[in-house]
Design a protein around this motif. Structure first.
Motif, PDB file in Angstrom:
ATOM      1  N   ARG A   1       0.803  -1.228   0.000  1.00 19.01           N
ATOM      2  CA  ARG A   1       0.000   0.000   0.000  1.00 19.01           C
ATOM      3  C   ARG A   1       0.831   1.272   0.000  1.00 19.01           C
ATOM      4  NH1 ARG A   1      -1.653  -1.820   4.654  1.00 19.01           N
ATOM      5  NH2 ARG A   1      -1.225   0.178   5.577  1.00 19.01           N
TER       6      ARG A   1
ATOM      7  N   LEU B   1       2.222   1.215  -6.650  1.00 18.26           N
ATOM      8  CA  LEU B   1       0.830   1.614  -6.832  1.00 18.26           C
ATOM      9  C   LEU B   1       0.106   0.753  -7.874  1.00 18.26           C
ATOM     10  CD1 LEU B   1      -1.566   3.423  -6.182  1.00 18.26           C
ATOM     11  CD2 LEU B   1      -0.660   5.080  -7.831  1.00 18.26           C
TER      12      LEU B   1
ATOM     13  N   GLU C   1      -3.263  -1.439  -6.977  1.00 16.21           N
ATOM     14  CA  GLU C   1      -4.514  -1.371  -7.735  1.00 16.21           C
ATOM     15  C   GLU C   1      -4.926  -2.749  -8.244  1.00 16.21           C
ATOM     16  OE1 GLU C   1      -3.517   1.560 -10.675  1.00 16.21           O
ATOM     17  OE2 GLU C   1      -4.161   3.214  -9.384  1.00 16.21           O
ATOM     18  N   GLN C   2      -3.973  -3.513  -8.730  1.00 17.86           N
ATOM     19  CA  GLN C   2      -4.254  -4.863  -9.205  1.00 17.86           C
ATOM     20  C   GLN C   2      -4.771  -5.731  -8.060  1.00 17.86           C
ATOM     21  OE1 GLN C   2      -0.786  -7.033 -10.530  1.00 17.86           O
ATOM     22  NE2 GLN C   2      -2.010  -8.604 -11.546  1.00 17.86           N
TER      23      GLN C   2
ATOM     24  N   ASN D   1      -8.389  -4.787  -7.131  1.00 17.03           N
ATOM     25  CA  ASN D   1      -9.313  -5.284  -8.154  1.00 17.03           C
ATOM     26  C   ASN D   1      -9.478  -6.798  -8.080  1.00 17.03           C
ATOM     27  OD1 ASN D   1      -9.900  -2.733  -9.193  1.00 17.03           O
ATOM     28  ND2 ASN D   1      -8.163  -2.800 -10.599  1.00 17.03           N
TER      29      ASN D   1
END
Length: 121
Positions: free
Chosen positions: A74, A80, A84-85, A88
């Motif tokens: 994080r 980053l 994000e992956q 998701n």
């Protein structure tokens, strides 16, 4: 019993860090979950093509009540895209709806859980 999956960056993949010592510290933190009646497991990933398959395998292993994304993923700006992956993939592969909450302050990983998930007996 409440279950938690902790997703972290593989300590062995961090240059200039004693990976064994960091992993021992992470394992000690993971053990604290059990002291609070939470069954916890950890999966570690690296920023490469294996990240998705590793996380999906852990996410689909069982229905997790909580998924915690560690600070190594994080907080590092260069990670980053990995963060994000991960978010998701968690949303896509969780057995139930998972809400994503930012971590505030410096509580331990284990201390996040009681504020977000009702305890199961």
């Amino acid at each position: 019993m409440t279950s938690a999956l902790v997703v972290g960056y593989d300590p062995q993949a961090i240059p200039g860090v004693d990976g064994k010592a960091l992993r021992a510290a992470l394992d000690a933190e993971l053990a604290r979950f059990g002291e609070h009646g939470i069954e916890a497991a950890m999966t570690v990933i690296v920023f490469d093509e294996s990240a998705e398959s590793t996380l999906v395998a852990s996410m689909t292993e069982r229905p997790w009540d909580v998924v915690v994304v560690g600070g190594g993923i994080r907080k590092a700006e260069q990670l980053l895209p990995l963060f994000e992956q991960v978010v998701n993939l968690i949303r896509r592969h969780a057995h139930r709806r998972i809400r994503v909450h930012p971590k505030r302050g410096r509580p331990t990983t284990r201390s996040r859980r009681p504020r977000r998930v009702p305890r199961r007996h």
